[in-house]
Scaffold this motif. Structure first.
Motif, PDB file in Angstrom:
ATOM      1  N   HIS A  67     -43.694  15.081 -52.844  1.00 36.93           N
ATOM      2  CA  HIS A  67     -42.365  15.566 -52.444  1.00 36.93           C
ATOM      3  C   HIS A  67     -41.618  16.171 -53.639  1.00 36.93           C
ATOM      4  CE1 HIS A  67     -39.293  16.037 -49.502  1.00 36.93           C
ATOM      5  NE2 HIS A  67     -38.453  15.193 -50.050  1.00 36.93           N
ATOM      6  N   SER A  68     -42.308  17.044 -54.393  1.00 34.10           N
ATOM      7  CA  SER A  68     -41.712  17.698 -55.563  1.00 34.10           C
ATOM      8  C   SER A  68     -40.436  18.428 -55.177  1.00 34.10           C
ATOM      9  CB  SER A  68     -42.693  18.700 -56.173  1.00 34.10           C
ATOM     10  OG  SER A  68     -43.835  18.047 -56.639  1.00 34.10           O
ATOM     11  N   GLY A  69     -39.391  18.237 -55.973  1.00 36.32           N
ATOM     12  CA  GLY A  69     -38.114  18.884 -55.723  1.00 36.32           C
ATOM     13  C   GLY A  69     -37.304  18.246 -54.610  1.00 36.32           C
ATOM     14  N   GLY A  70     -37.832  17.202 -54.000  1.00 32.31           N
ATOM     15  CA  GLY A  70     -37.137  16.536 -52.903  1.00 32.31           C
ATOM     16  C   GLY A  70     -36.054  15.597 -53.397  1.00 32.31           C
ATOM     17  N   HIS A  71     -35.211  15.189 -52.493  1.00 29.95           N
ATOM     18  CA  HIS A  71     -34.125  14.266 -52.809  1.00 29.95           C
ATOM     19  C   HIS A  71     -34.016  13.228 -51.701  1.00 29.95           C
ATOM     20  CE1 HIS A  71     -32.659  16.746 -56.102  1.00 29.95           C
ATOM     21  NE2 HIS A  71     -32.881  17.783 -55.316  1.00 29.95           N
ATOM     22  N   ILE A  72     -33.608  12.044 -52.061  1.00 26.89           N
ATOM     23  CA  ILE A  72     -33.304  11.009 -51.083  1.00 26.89           C
ATOM     24  C   ILE A  72     -31.791  11.019 -50.938  1.00 26.89           C
ATOM     25  CG2 ILE A  72     -33.398   8.554 -50.536  1.00 26.89           C
ATOM     26  CD1 ILE A  72     -35.955   8.418 -52.230  1.00 26.89           C
ATOM     27  N   THR A  73     -31.317  11.477 -49.802  1.00 24.57           N
ATOM     28  CA  THR A  73     -29.881  11.629 -49.601  1.00 24.57           C
ATOM     29  C   THR A  73     -29.233  10.303 -49.224  1.00 24.57           C
ATOM     30  OG1 THR A  73     -30.258  12.264 -47.301  1.00 24.57           O
ATOM     31  CG2 THR A  73     -30.114  14.037 -48.906  1.00 24.57           C
ATOM     32  N   SER A  74     -27.941  10.221 -49.429  1.00 22.51           N
ATOM     33  CA  SER A  74     -27.205   9.004 -49.089  1.00 22.51           C
ATOM     34  C   SER A  74     -27.088   8.871 -47.575  1.00 22.51           C
ATOM     35  CB  SER A  74     -25.818   9.032 -49.727  1.00 22.51           C
ATOM     36  OG  SER A  74     -25.068  10.097 -49.197  1.00 22.51           O
ATOM     37  N   GLY A  75     -26.735   7.674 -47.153  1.00 23.91           N
ATOM     38  CA  GLY A  75     -26.529   7.429 -45.733  1.00 23.91           C
ATOM     39  C   GLY A  75     -27.784   7.048 -44.980  1.00 23.91           C
ATOM     40  N   GLY A  76     -28.883   6.845 -45.688  1.00 27.15           N
ATOM     41  CA  GLY A  76     -30.133   6.484 -45.031  1.00 27.15           C
ATOM     42  C   GLY A  76     -30.234   4.992 -44.780  1.00 27.15           C
ATOM     43  N   THR A  77     -31.388   4.571 -44.323  1.00 25.21           N
ATOM     44  CA  THR A  77     -31.658   3.176 -44.024  1.00 25.21           C
ATOM     45  C   THR A  77     -32.795   2.694 -44.905  1.00 25.21           C
ATOM     46  OG1 THR A  77     -31.024   3.526 -41.724  1.00 25.21           O
ATOM     47  CG2 THR A  77     -32.332   1.565 -42.202  1.00 25.21           C
ATOM     48  N   THR A  78     -32.607   1.572 -45.573  1.00 23.51           N
ATOM     49  CA  THR A  78     -33.666   0.963 -46.369  1.00 23.51           C
ATOM     50  C   THR A  78     -34.225  -0.209 -45.584  1.00 23.51           C
ATOM     51  OG1 THR A  78     -32.548   1.568 -48.419  1.00 23.51           O
ATOM     52  CG2 THR A  78     -34.239  -0.134 -48.562  1.00 23.51           C
ATOM     53  N   VAL A  79     -35.519  -0.193 -45.352  1.00 22.64           N
ATOM     54  CA  VAL A  79     -36.180  -1.270 -44.623  1.00 22.64           C
ATOM     55  C   VAL A  79     -37.224  -1.869 -45.548  1.00 22.64           C
ATOM     56  CG1 VAL A  79     -37.596  -1.868 -42.629  1.00 22.64           C
ATOM     57  CG2 VAL A  79     -35.799  -0.138 -42.406  1.00 22.64           C
ATOM     58  N   ILE A  80     -37.149  -3.172 -45.746  1.00 14.28           N
ATOM     59  CA  ILE A  80     -38.093  -3.870 -46.616  1.00 14.28           C
ATOM     60  C   ILE A  80     -38.842  -4.896 -45.783  1.00 14.28           C
ATOM     61  CG2 ILE A  80     -38.321  -5.365 -48.634  1.00 14.28           C
ATOM     62  CD1 ILE A  80     -35.678  -4.131 -49.629  1.00 14.28           C
ATOM     63  N   GLY A  81     -40.161  -4.849 -45.837  1.00 13.62           N
ATOM     64  CA  GLY A  81     -40.972  -5.864 -45.185  1.00 13.62           C
ATOM     65  C   GLY A  81     -41.225  -5.652 -43.708  1.00 13.62           C
ATOM     66  N   GLN A  82     -41.021  -4.448 -43.219  1.00 12.20           N
ATOM     67  CA  GLN A  82     -41.232  -4.189 -41.797  1.00 12.20           C
ATOM     68  C   GLN A  82     -41.572  -2.719 -41.608  1.00 12.20           C
ATOM     69  OE1 GLN A  82     -42.194  -4.724 -38.639  1.00 12.20           O
ATOM     70  NE2 GLN A  82     -40.745  -6.383 -38.425  1.00 12.20           N
ATOM     71  N   ASP A  83     -42.509  -2.432 -40.728  1.00  9.42           N
ATOM     72  CA  ASP A  83     -42.839  -1.059 -40.375  1.00  9.42           C
ATOM     73  C   ASP A  83     -41.878  -0.614 -39.284  1.00  9.42           C
ATOM     74  OD1 ASP A  83     -44.249   1.374 -40.120  1.00  9.42           O
ATOM     75  OD2 ASP A  83     -45.435   0.551 -38.482  1.00  9.42           O
ATOM     76  N   GLN A  84     -41.284   0.550 -39.458  1.00 11.21           N
ATOM     77  CA  GLN A  84     -40.366   1.069 -38.441  1.00 11.21           C
ATOM     78  C   GLN A  84     -40.997   2.289 -37.784  1.00 11.21           C
ATOM     79  OE1 GLN A  84     -36.699   2.298 -40.284  1.00 11.21           O
ATOM     80  NE2 GLN A  84     -37.733   3.310 -41.960  1.00 11.21           N
ATOM     81  N   ASP A  85     -40.916   2.347 -36.468  1.00 14.38           N
ATOM     82  CA  ASP A  85     -41.466   3.486 -35.739  1.00 14.38           C
ATOM     83  C   ASP A  85     -40.439   4.585 -35.534  1.00 14.38           C
ATOM     84  OD1 ASP A  85     -44.023   2.366 -35.580  1.00 14.38           O
ATOM     85  OD2 ASP A  85     -43.433   1.157 -33.855  1.00 14.38           O
ATOM     86  N   THR A  86     -39.162   4.252 -35.661  1.00 14.47           N
ATOM     87  CA  THR A  86     -38.082   5.230 -35.719  1.00 14.47           C
ATOM     88  C   THR A  86     -37.154   4.767 -36.832  1.00 14.47           C
ATOM     89  OG1 THR A  86     -36.680   4.061 -34.119  1.00 14.47           O
ATOM     90  CG2 THR A  86     -38.182   5.726 -33.234  1.00 14.47           C
ATOM     91  N   VAL A  87     -36.332   5.661 -37.360  1.00 10.92           N
ATOM     92  CA  VAL A  87     -35.467   5.310 -38.477  1.00 10.92           C
ATOM     93  C   VAL A  87     -34.546   4.158 -38.082  1.00 10.92           C
ATOM     94  CG1 VAL A  87     -33.675   6.116 -40.054  1.00 10.92           C
ATOM     95  CG2 VAL A  87     -35.563   7.630 -39.436  1.00 10.92           C
ATOM     96  N   GLY A  88     -34.715   3.024 -38.778  1.00 11.12           N
ATOM     97  CA  GLY A  88     -33.880   1.854 -38.545  1.00 11.12           C
ATOM     98  C   GLY A  88     -34.160   1.105 -37.257  1.00 11.12           C
ATOM     99  N   GLY A  89     -35.311   1.345 -36.614  1.00 10.46           N
ATOM    100  CA  GLY A  89     -35.563   0.659 -35.349  1.00 10.46           C
ATOM    101  C   GLY A  89     -37.010   0.659 -34.915  1.00 10.46           C
ATOM    102  N   ASP A  90     -37.223   0.200 -33.678  1.00  9.07           N
ATOM    103  CA  ASP A  90     -38.555   0.068 -33.078  1.00  9.07           C
ATOM    104  C   ASP A  90     -39.492  -0.747 -33.964  1.00  9.07           C
ATOM    105  OD1 ASP A  90     -38.007   1.396 -30.702  1.00  9.07           O
ATOM    106  OD2 ASP A  90     -38.456   3.356 -31.576  1.00  9.07           O
ATOM    107  N   PHE A  91     -39.055  -1.964 -34.280  1.00  9.16           N
ATOM    108  CA  PHE A  91     -39.837  -2.853 -35.127  1.00  9.16           C
ATOM    109  C   PHE A  91     -40.800  -3.674 -34.288  1.00  9.16           C
ATOM    110  CE2 PHE A  91     -35.730  -2.386 -37.406  1.00  9.16           C
ATOM    111  CZ  PHE A  91     -36.222  -1.694 -38.498  1.00  9.16           C
ATOM    112  N   ASP A  92     -41.940  -3.998 -34.857  1.00  5.85           N
ATOM    113  CA  ASP A  92     -42.960  -4.806 -34.207  1.00  5.85           C
ATOM    114  C   ASP A  92     -43.183  -6.045 -35.073  1.00  5.85           C
ATOM    115  OD1 ASP A  92     -45.311  -5.968 -33.249  1.00  5.85           O
ATOM    116  OD2 ASP A  92     -46.338  -4.055 -32.988  1.00  5.85           O
ATOM    117  N   ALA A  93     -42.955  -7.225 -34.514  1.00  8.60           N
ATOM    118  CA  ALA A  93     -43.090  -8.473 -35.273  1.00  8.60           C
ATOM    119  C   ALA A  93     -44.491  -8.639 -35.855  1.00  8.60           C
ATOM    120  CB  ALA A  93     -42.738  -9.664 -34.387  1.00  8.60           C
ATOM    121  N   ASP A  94     -45.496  -8.050 -35.216  1.00  7.99           N
ATOM    122  CA  ASP A  94     -46.867  -8.150 -35.726  1.00  7.99           C
ATOM    123  C   ASP A  94     -47.079  -7.309 -36.983  1.00  7.99           C
ATOM    124  OD1 ASP A  94     -47.622  -9.904 -33.714  1.00  7.99           O
ATOM    125  OD2 ASP A  94     -48.276  -8.279 -32.379  1.00  7.99           O
ATOM    126  N   GLN A  95     -46.119  -6.446 -37.320  1.00 11.24           N
ATOM    127  CA  GLN A  95     -46.229  -5.597 -38.505  1.00 11.24           C
ATOM    128  C   GLN A  95     -45.257  -6.027 -39.602  1.00 11.24           C
ATOM    129  OE1 GLN A  95     -45.429  -1.834 -36.580  1.00 11.24           O
ATOM    130  NE2 GLN A  95     -47.604  -1.407 -36.343  1.00 11.24           N
TER     131      GLN A  95
END
Length: 149
Positions: A67-95
């Motif tokens: 992602h050369s030249g890319g930026h991580i913009t503010s206002g996003g969602t940080t998820v630690i320890g869980q796979d998300q299928d949509t931004v900030g949601g659709d979590f699966d306990a098995d993952q």
């Protein structure tokens, strides 16, 4: 932008993946499935896309062009320890990550290898400039249990 740091519970080596955007995933066989505490660090430079994984202060994988030249913009969602299928949601306990985490920090600059090695060798880790541990531990969701001495 969707950014995630995840451990694959189905991989006995416990790979760590870091995604900076959809379809941009890099892998390192870090191997943390041994019941010991480990210091894990991932660095990424938007200028040239250089990235590097560290385990216990030692480089265990690197590359360039992520992602050369890319930026991580503010206002996003940080998820630690869980796979998300949509931004900030659709979590699966098995993952979900099963284990313990502490001192999760995010900096707005790339830490030097010597800074990472110093932090890995002490329990006195400096606070991240973007996000720091108390922000993460005070804003947990799901079945997370916060244990403090």
């Amino acid at each position: 932008m969707d950014a995630q740091l995840q451990c694959d519970p189905n991989d006995e080596r416990t790979n760590t993946d870091y995604a900076l955007k959809e379809n941009s995933i890099v892998n390192a066989d870090i191997g943390i499935e041994d019941d010991d505490w480990h210091h894990i660090c991932f660095t990424w430079s938007s200028a040239n896309g250089d990235y590097e994984f560290f385990k216990d202060g030692v480089s265990v994988g690197s590359g360039s062009g992520l992602h050369s030249g890319g930026h991580i913009t503010s206002g996003g969602t940080t998820v630690i320890g869980q796979d998300q299928d949509t931004v900030g949601g659709d979590f699966d306990a098995d993952q979900a990550f099963v284990g313990a985490l502490t001192q999760v920090n995010v900096w707005g600059t790339v830490l030097s290898a010597s800074d990472i090695k110093a932090q890995a060798s002490t329990c006195h880790i400096s606070q991240g400039s973007v996000n720091w541990w108390s922000q993460f531990k005070d804003n947990v969701h799901g079945g997370v249990i916060v244990v403090e001495p």
